[in-house]
Design an enzyme around this catalytic site. Structure first.
Site, PDB file in Angstrom:
ATOM      1  N   LYS A  38      91.091  34.422 -25.784  1.00 43.28           N
ATOM      2  CA  LYS A  38      92.506  34.262 -26.125  1.00 43.28           C
ATOM      3  C   LYS A  38      93.345  34.272 -24.843  1.00 43.28           C
ATOM      4  CE  LYS A  38      93.252  39.221 -26.842  1.00 43.28           C
ATOM      5  NZ  LYS A  38      93.708  40.270 -27.775  1.00 43.28           N
ATOM      6  N   TYR A 269     115.963  40.292  -0.586  1.00 47.14           N
ATOM      7  CA  TYR A 269     117.111  40.468  -1.469  1.00 47.14           C
ATOM      8  C   TYR A 269     117.503  41.938  -1.590  1.00 47.14           C
ATOM      9  CZ  TYR A 269     116.972  35.645  -3.200  1.00 47.14           C
ATOM     10  OH  TYR A 269     117.031  34.281  -3.312  1.00 47.14           O
TER      11      TYR A 269
END
Length: 375
Positions: A38, A269
């Site tokens: 999956k 940042y």
């Protein structure tokens, strides 16, 4: 070409499936192991993984996926073996027709699913797994509900075979066995007397509980990809090496710039990190747009030319920065490894993130990171 890529060792995945199968057969000589692919095989590429397992393992018992879309991807990729829909079906007519047309096996976990299933005019009987909620309180019927729906389905012409299935909430916490033992006791008492196969648990059961919990079918998920399901903080944690599974994904990229900054200069940042000395920085082509976790803390290690270097400053969308001050002769184009070696695993990286796990890290990589296979 941008250097970010995920290198997948398919032989490692085949090895890990064989480990799961051998462990199962030692406890139950007629037992089976479902290979769980999956979420695009936990980010490793479902079709490629399934094809390789079928070619290189002596016996693959089947595959488990989450949804009809994932199952169809396998069928369209030439995978004609057993495929089990672990969440069953979501809509009625469309998905039930596809289940019929493509011969999928399904888990049934709700009254609505039962009612839709028994009314549908299937062309052939379907293998189903009826799910018992033994204490995870997620999907499945309670013990008091279970027999009602088991009896209803066992007499229905649409059913070829009924398996009984459950899942454990605490199996990855070996220092806290009480809940798993309680769930196992509930499962045994509720369904063990019924005909047909039983399936209880996944990788944590295979690697840590087979002396207690052993059924006809087990589900090998995260262990297929060389990642231990056991939380690293557990005192009894089992590393991949200790349980003989091999990491299958190596996440890599390259240095794109090398520069010097003075002590006291902010980096990235918000200036979260301030240079504690005159530093040599490497800018790396990897960011949260690639799926690398933005919340990773300063100091998280990566390997630059085989030497550990700490991440400093916030991860940007496309880039991150590492401290190269103690590594000589680094230049643009040099390789950076984020995880996938004995020295640096995806579990190591998860420790530097808040509230995440190796499962999340490998499945969150984006399409900007191409998969490169070693056969």
């Amino acid at each position: 070409m941008r250097g970010a890529k995920s290198v997948i060792d398919l032989h490692a995945i085949a090895h890990n499936y064989n480990v799961a199968k051998q462990m199962m057969l030692q406890k139950n000589p007629s037992g089976h192991v479902l290979a769980i692919v999956k979420a695009n095989a936990y980010g490793h590429g479902a079709v490629q993984v399934a094809r390789f397992l079928l070619k290189h393992c002596s016996s693959i018992d089947g595959f488990g996926v989450s949804s009809i879309e994932e199952a169809l991807e396998l069928r369209h990729g030439g995978i004609y073996n057993k495929i089990v829909l672990l969440e069953g079906f979501f809509t009625e007519e469309d998905e039930l027709k596809l289940i019929d047309d493509y011969n999928f096996s399904i888990i049934i976990h709700s009254e609505d699913q039962v009612n839709s299933f028994i009314k549908y005019p299937f062309n052939r009987p379907v293998e189903i797994w009826l799910k018992l909620d033994s204490g995870m309180n997620r999907l499945g019927f309670t013990p008091s509900q279970f027999m009602k729906f088991y009896n209803l389905l066992s007499n229905n012409k649409n059913v070829s075979n009924i398996g009984k299935i459950t899942h454990f909430a605490f199996a990855d916490m070996l220092e806290n066995p009480e809940h798993t033992l309680k769930q196992w006791d509930i499962f045994e008492k509720s369904v063990a007397h019924l005909p047909g196969p039983l399936s209880a648990g996944g990788s944590a059961i295979i690697l840590g509980w087979l002396n207690t919990v052993c059924t006809d079918w087990l589900r090998a998920g995260i262990m297929l990809y060389g990642i231990s399901p056991f939380l690293s903080k557990n005192k009894d944690s089992k590393t991949p090496e200790s349980v003989n599974i091999k990491p299958a994904m190596k996440l890599v990229s390259t240095i794109i710039s090398v520069k010097h900054v003075d002590k006291g200069q902010p980096i990235g940042y918000g200036g979260r990190y301030v240079a504690t000395r005159d530093m040599k920085l490497g800018v790396v082509a990897m960011g949260y747009g690639d799926g690398f976790p933005r919340q990773v803390k300063d100091g998280c290690p990566v390997l630059v030319n085989g030497v550990k270097a700490p991440i400093v400053g916030r991860v940007s969308m496309d880039m991150l920065t590492v401290d190269l001050s103690d590594i000589p002769d680094v230049k643009p184009g040099d390789e950076v490894i984020f995880w996938g070696t004995p020295e640096l695993t995806v579990a190591d990286i998860a420790k530097y993130c808040s509230d995440t796990s190796p499962y999340e890290l490998v499945t969150k990589l984006t399409r900007r990171v191409p998969l490169q296979y070693t056969y």
